[in-house]
Design a protein around this motif. Structure first.
Motif, PDB file in Angstrom:
ATOM      1  N   GLN A 104       7.128   2.073   3.108  1.00 19.69           N
ATOM      2  CA  GLN A 104       6.584   1.145   2.117  1.00 19.69           C
ATOM      3  C   GLN A 104       7.149  -0.260   2.307  1.00 19.69           C
ATOM      4  O   GLN A 104       6.418  -1.246   2.195  1.00 19.69           O
ATOM      5  N   ASP A 105       8.432  -0.369   2.606  1.00 21.23           N
ATOM      6  CA  ASP A 105       9.037  -1.685   2.830  1.00 21.23           C
ATOM      7  C   ASP A 105       8.487  -2.327   4.099  1.00 21.23           C
ATOM      8  O   ASP A 105       8.267  -3.543   4.143  1.00 21.23           O
TER       9      ASP A 105
ATOM     10  N   GLU B  10      11.116  -4.128  14.774  1.00 23.75           N
ATOM     11  CA  GLU B  10      12.444  -3.852  14.215  1.00 23.75           C
ATOM     12  C   GLU B  10      12.313  -3.402  12.767  1.00 23.75           C
ATOM     13  O   GLU B  10      12.970  -2.447  12.346  1.00 23.75           O
ATOM     14  N   HIS B  11      11.445  -4.069  12.022  1.00 25.83           N
ATOM     15  CA  HIS B  11      11.206  -3.654  10.639  1.00 25.83           C
ATOM     16  C   HIS B  11      10.624  -2.239  10.594  1.00 25.83           C
ATOM     17  O   HIS B  11      11.026  -1.429   9.753  1.00 25.83           O
ATOM     18  N   ALA B  12       9.710  -1.945  11.495  1.00 28.46           N
ATOM     19  CA  ALA B  12       9.102  -0.606  11.535  1.00 28.46           C
ATOM     20  C   ALA B  12      10.141   0.460  11.884  1.00 28.46           C
ATOM     21  O   ALA B  12      10.047   1.586  11.402  1.00 28.46           O
TER      22      ALA B  12
ATOM     23  N   ALA C 150       2.057   6.280  11.175  1.00 23.18           N
ATOM     24  CA  ALA C 150       1.528   5.395  10.127  1.00 23.18           C
ATOM     25  C   ALA C 150       1.862   3.936  10.416  1.00 23.18           C
ATOM     26  O   ALA C 150       1.022   3.047  10.221  1.00 23.18           O
ATOM     27  N   GLN C 151       3.071   3.679  10.899  1.00 24.14           N
ATOM     28  CA  GLN C 151       3.444   2.306  11.241  1.00 24.14           C
ATOM     29  C   GLN C 151       2.599   1.794  12.405  1.00 24.14           C
ATOM     30  O   GLN C 151       2.156   0.647  12.398  1.00 24.14           O
ATOM     31  N   ALA C 152       2.369   2.629  13.399  1.00 25.36           N
ATOM     32  CA  ALA C 152       1.548   2.217  14.543  1.00 25.36           C
ATOM     33  C   ALA C 152       0.125   1.897  14.094  1.00 25.36           C
ATOM     34  O   ALA C 152      -0.460   0.900  14.531  1.00 25.36           O
ATOM     35  N   HIS C 153      -0.434   2.725  13.213  1.00 28.09           N
ATOM     36  CA  HIS C 153      -1.780   2.446  12.713  1.00 28.09           C
ATOM     37  C   HIS C 153      -1.805   1.164  11.889  1.00 28.09           C
ATOM     38  O   HIS C 153      -2.799   0.429  11.914  1.00 28.09           O
ATOM     39  N   ALA C 154      -0.720   0.864  11.182  1.00 32.91           N
ATOM     40  CA  ALA C 154      -0.649  -0.390  10.438  1.00 32.91           C
ATOM     41  C   ALA C 154      -0.644  -1.580  11.398  1.00 32.91           C
ATOM     42  O   ALA C 154      -1.279  -2.610  11.130  1.00 32.91           O
TER      43      ALA C 154
END
Length: 183
Positions: A133-134, A125-127, A98-102
């Motif tokens: 959600q954050d 780093e955030h991912a 999901a992070q990669a798609h974002a």
């Protein structure tokens, strides 16, 4: 499928959790591999030899991917060249699908996507450390900062071109106007 269900039922709770982690790591690796494959098939146009005019048509027809899947994976495929560290982190399991798609969606932003590479390490780093959600809040905030006036550009133009006219002709009144959404 029954064999898989039976196999998982036979595991103790700790083994199920361990297995889920292993499955998730493999899903992340496979999603990264799929991104590289989609990028290469798109680059060399191998889909044309199979009778397809576009990579999107090929992915929908041969893999039965939905429009949403095609869009998300094509965006991810563009990161292979644009911001390869995202794909590397995905393949290593350091970030989720999901992070990669974002990241792919952010890179596709026509007003600021080209700036993603300059800030990707902080965002990665955030991912890696933030709950999903954050991380999404962080990424959306980056987009707002990177494109500080882009999303409001149209609203500003609409505001600048507001007009209102009232005319009367042969006893008939006419009101004609153009205004922004808030007007």
């Amino acid at each position: 499928m029954t064999a898989v269900v039976d196999e998982i039922r036979a595991l103790d709770p700790a083994e199920r959790i361990e297995r889920l982690h292993a499955v998730d790591a493999e899903i992340r690796r496979l999603e990264a591999e799929a991104a590289v494959l989609v990028a290469r098939i798109g680059d060399d146009r191998a889909f044309r030899a199979r009778g397809h005019l576009t990579i999107a048509g090929f992915l929908r027809a041969e893999l039965r991917w939905s429009h949403v899947q095609v869009t998300a994976r094509r965006r991810l495929a563009r990161l292979v060249e644009q911001v390869p560290s995202v794909i590397e982190h995905l393949a290593a399991g350091a970030i989720g699908v999901a992070q990669a798609h974002a990241f792919g969606r952010a890179a596709a932003n026509p007003r600021c996507g080209d700036q993603l590479g300059e800030h990707v390490e902080v965002l990665l780093e955030h991912a890696r450390v933030l709950p999903h959600q954050d991380f999404m809040v962080s990424l959306m905030r980056w987009e707002q900062l990177a494109d500080s006036d882009g999303a409001h550009r149209n609203a500003e133009a609409n505001h600048d071109s507001r007009r209102l006219g009232v005319s009367f002709h042969d006893g008939v009144g006419r009101i004609d106007g153009r205004c922004g959404a808030m007007d």
